[in-house]
Design a protein around this motif. Structure first.
Motif, PDB file in Angstrom:
ATOM      1  N   ASP A   1       9.951   2.978   2.895  1.00  0.00           N
ATOM      2  CA  ASP A   1       9.229   3.197   1.595  1.00  0.00           C
ATOM      3  C   ASP A   1       8.487   4.304   1.960  1.00  0.00           C
TER       4      ASP A   1
ATOM      5  N   GLU B   1       9.926  -1.945   4.022  1.00  0.00           N
ATOM      6  CA  GLU B   1       9.430  -2.451   2.859  1.00  0.00           C
ATOM      7  C   GLU B   1       9.594  -4.017   2.854  1.00  0.00           C
TER       8      GLU B   1
ATOM      9  N   ASP C   1       8.451  -2.114  -7.484  1.00  0.00           N
ATOM     10  CA  ASP C   1       8.095  -2.220  -6.177  1.00  0.00           C
ATOM     11  C   ASP C   1       8.776  -3.497  -5.853  1.00  0.00           C
TER      12      ASP C   1
ATOM     13  N   ARG D   1      11.416   6.926  -2.726  1.00  0.00           N
ATOM     14  CA  ARG D   1      10.738   5.820  -2.044  1.00  0.00           C
ATOM     15  C   ARG D   1      11.279   4.418  -2.339  1.00  0.00           C
TER      16      ARG D   1
ATOM     17  N   ASP E   1       0.764 -10.005  -0.184  1.00  0.00           N
ATOM     18  CA  ASP E   1       2.266  -9.312  -0.610  1.00  0.00           C
ATOM     19  C   ASP E   1       3.197 -10.071  -0.733  1.00  0.00           C
TER      20      ASP E   1
ATOM     21  N   GLU F   1      11.955   0.855  -2.067  1.00  0.00           N
ATOM     22  CA  GLU F   1      11.091  -0.336  -1.969  1.00  0.00           C
ATOM     23  C   GLU F   1      11.789  -1.504  -1.702  1.00  0.00           C
TER      24      GLU F   1
ATOM     25  N   MET G   1       0.855  -1.268  -0.133  1.00  0.00           N
ATOM     26  CA  MET G   1       0.025  -0.092  -0.011  1.00  0.00           C
ATOM     27  C   MET G   1       0.815   1.202  -0.132  1.00  0.00           C
TER      28      MET G   1
ATOM     29  N   GLU H   1      -0.911  -7.576   3.632  1.00  0.00           N
ATOM     30  CA  GLU H   1      -0.459  -6.386   3.923  1.00  0.00           C
ATOM     31  C   GLU H   1      -1.627  -5.369   4.575  1.00  0.00           C
TER      32      GLU H   1
ATOM     33  N   CYS I   1       4.524  -5.750   4.405  1.00  0.00           N
ATOM     34  CA  CYS I   1       4.610  -5.741   2.888  1.00  0.00           C
ATOM     35  C   CYS I   1       5.378  -6.825   2.344  1.00  0.00           C
TER      36      CYS I   1
ATOM     37  N   GLU J   1       5.196  -2.161   7.431  1.00  0.00           N
ATOM     38  CA  GLU J   1       5.280  -0.972   6.552  1.00  0.00           C
ATOM     39  C   GLU J   1       4.728   0.312   7.173  1.00  0.00           C
TER      40      GLU J   1
HETATM   41 FE1  FEO Z   1       3.538  -1.945   0.523  1.00  0.00          FE
HETATM   42 FE2  FEO Z   1       6.197  -0.216  -0.449  1.00  0.00          FE
HETATM   43  O1  FEO Z   1       4.752  -1.343  -0.655  1.00  0.00           O
END
Ligand code: FEO
Ligand code: CA
Ligand code: CA
Length: 661
Positions: free
Chosen positions: A365, A346, A541, A450, A131, A452, A1, A155, A253, A268
């Motif tokens: 993240d 992440e 991701d 960001r 996830d 990941e 998410m 997640e 995640c 996360e």
């Molecule tokens: Fe849950 Fe950074 O994706």
């Protein structure tokens, strides 16, 4: 998410628009100079192949796509990019549904009935939004690639797609009006993780019913807290005066699988589960503000004191950790390993270093957050797996600074060193790990787009960092490692530890690919020109390395309005003249992101997790909101009375053999 997926208007403060990192760590100003500097570095360090991946797409069509396909390390006929209610896999492969939200995990689970959901039923059934996936060969099995345990993170939940007549409840104008205690009980039970025993017979995978290994972990499962923050007063609550026992995990995640047979699962976006409004008199004000606690994405705090930051001021310090679970012992107590730091983890993929120590990489993240590394103090004991039980409680957490000369420095987060002292509010290592972000700010880490998943390739020792996007980076904030303003499509960084030493204080780094449509010059993408119109992607991701050392990328955020394609699984060449060439292998159904690619040791199966199918296209202003009644797909059942269901898919080659070989 992601924040984009789920950021209720009521919680969005103006100050959050630029991310939560208010530290004044330097950004490098001169765009053009930096770009040329980088190109010179690439020339010297990595040769022609690397340069080709940084030149404009159209200029180098000469390599010839047909020739490229012949030399590809990934042998399959590429899937056509696009978006449909069904999933699509490369010709000659089967992509079979292995497990769906609501399917039975534990004995006594009722058949899934979306009209009659209860928390009690959901506790026994497969959770929502699968996830991370990890595969553990069954010990003693004759064919370890055909019998094993599959661990799955759940997640978060999409109430608007799960429950009839509900719609999004976290919007300001709705204010959780239709939520009930029973719906919250279902949500909490649909979080966490699952352990499944699976077997492949006659080429087809199935989940073994009534397995002694089957387990559901949820937002209430008792867990221990270990490592430097265990027992610290800032982790103590009314329900747990010891500061060593916490109930549940959420927003798990990605993760990792350790060589001693445990599952690492990462908390996360924990901030979204805390409720209330924070003021500067709150004892954790500075700390919580740095993480965005509370964000009121879920209203659990309306029904339980611990999620309300005024009633239980320390509870949010007990989330945001890496959790270690022994999947072979369903009675075992999961452990939150605080030595690895507290942030929006992440993932936690690792590698055994050449000196035997275990190294875990983890991205934080959020926009402008950091890349971390943890190196255990002691080596892995290969002969006595149980001896590694608490290996992750001792070691050194470091944060990365990416320098424009192509080096990356790792700065240790150790209490008493540098600025991490009482003068800055760090009285012990417990304070350092609880406030990891603030400690990393003081060390001058690089604010990334960001971070990941991060995966190390054991066959080359190169490390791949997925940077999914950061549309809020301004032109004056770009730097060598985050070279695009308004980075909508993300990029992938490759790190090279010297001599393969993953404990070294300095590595080299390079950009493997800048993502997005290479045919649009303004996007600034840098896929290898051998990449077809199907082979490029945005928003990397998750990633995985298969048994042959090949890289695979799963994406989150591609959509018809943004990239003209659904999310999926792409192969990405990392070596030789094809370096930076993408190739589409599997495509998600509408609205879904792809998570958890995971290969069996023999390379014959790829498991993938299709998350939140049926969502609307976030970037299309004209898209109707997706609801239970009106999802963008009813995958995988396609029945009018059945909502879309996040599911795990097993991909195998028809007639047998390794994937993409
Ligand atoms: Fe849950 Fe950074 O994706
Ligand atoms: Ca994601
Ligand atoms: Ca992810």
């Amino acid at each position: 998410m992601t924040e984009e997926h789920r950021q209720p208007a009521q919680a969005r403060e103006k100050s959050e628009d630029a991310g939560r990192n208010r530290s004044d760590n330097p950004t490098l100003g001169d765009v053009i100079a930096t770009r040329y500097e980088r190109r010179d570095v690439l020339k010297g360090a990595l040769g022609v192949a690397a340069i080709s991946a940084t030149l404009p797409w159209a200029a180098l069509g000469a390599i010839g796509r047909a020739e490229a396909q012949e030399n590809s390390r990934y042998i399959f006929k590429e899937v056509e990019a696009g978006s449909t209610p069904e999933h699509v896999v490369a010709e000659g492969y089967d992509a079979d549904i292995l497990m769906r939200w609501g399917d039975k995990v534990l004995p006594g689970a009722p058949d899934f009935d979306p009209a009659k959901q209860t928390g009690a039923a959901q506790k026994l059934q497969f959770g929502y939004n699968n996830d991370y996936l990890g595969y553990f060969p069954m010990r003693g099995s004759e064919n370890p690639s055909a019998h094993g345990l599959l661990v799955v993170n759940h997640e978060y939940t999409n109430e608007e797609l799960m429950f009839p007549g509900l719609g999004r409840q976290d919007r300001k104008e709705v204010a959780f009006k239709k939520m009930t205690p029973e719906i919250v009980a279902v949500e909490k039970a649909a979080h966490g993780g699952s352990v499944l025993e699976i077997r492949r017979d006659n080429g087809k995978w199935r989940v073994i019913g009534n397995s002694k290994f089957a387990r559901r972990i949820d937002a209430e499962t008792p867990m221990d807290i270990s490592g430097p923050a265990a027992g610290h007063p800032r982790l103590q609550t009314k329900a747990d005066p010891s500061g060593r026992r916490v109930f549940g995990m959420f927003n798990n995640c990605a993760g990792g699988v350790t060589p001693w047979g445990t599952w690492l699962t990462c908390e996360e976006n924990f901030h979204g589960y805390f409720w209330g409004k924070i003021g500067d008199k709150h004892p954790e004000y500075r700390n919580y503000r740095r993480y965005g606690v509370p964000s009121n994405w879920f209203n659990w705090g309306a029904y339980e004191d611990r999620s309300d930051i005024l009633k239980e001021p320390n509870e949010a310090n007990r989330f945001g950790w890496v959790v270690e679970i022994d999947p072979f012992d369903p009675q075992s107590t999961p452990k939150k390993r605080t030595a690895l730091g507290r942030f929006k983890h992440e993932g936690a993929a690792g590698i055994v270093n050449k000196d035997g120590r275990y190294v875990v990489y983890s991205g934080d993240d959020e926009r402008f957050e950091y890349v971390y590394r943890f190196v255990t103090a002691k080596p892995v004991d290969r002969n006595n797996l149980a001896a590694n039980r608490d290996l992750l409680d001792e070691g050194t957490l470091s944060v990365a600074r990416y320098n424009p000369d192509g080096t990356v420095d790792w700065f240790p987060l150790v209490h008493g060193q540098g600025p991490l002292t009482g003068a800055n509010g760090f009285a012990s290592q417990a304070d350092v790990v609880i406030e990891t972000r603030r400690a990393a700010d003081l060390l001058g880490a690089t604010k990334m787009d960001r971070p990941e998943d991060i995966d190390a390739n054991p066959s080359t020792d190169k490390v791949y960092v997925m940077l999914t996007n950061n549309s809020r980076r301004k032109p004056e904030q770009i730097d060598a490692a985050n070279p695009r303003a308004e980075n909508r499509f993300g990029h992938i960084i490759e790190m090279i530890p010297p001599g393969g030493d993953h404990a070294s204080p300095q590595y080299k780094w390079d950009i493997l690919v800048r993502c997005g449509d290479p045919s649009i010059a303004a996007v600034g993408a840098s896929f290898n020109p051998a990449t077809t119109k199907n082979g490029w992607f945005g928003m990397p991701d998750n990633c995985a390395i298969d048994a042959d050392g090949r890289l695979w990328i799963a994406t989150d955020g591609n959509a018809p309005s943004k990239t003209g394609r659904a999310d999926g699984l792409w192969a990405l060449e990392t070596e030789g003249v094809l370096r930076g060439t993408g190739k589409l292998f599997f495509r998600c159904p509408n609205g879904a992101e792809l998570c958890g690619p995971c290969f069996t040791p023999d390379g014959e199966t790829a498991f993938v997790a299709v998350q939140h199918p049926g969502e609307a296209d976030d970037d299309d202003p004209n898209a109707a909101p997706a609801t239970y009644e009106n999802p963008s797909t009813r995958w995988p059942d396609f029945k009018p009375d059945m909502p879309p269901r996040p599911s795990v898919v097993a991909i195998t080659k028809r007639g047998g053999g390794k994937i993409a070989s």
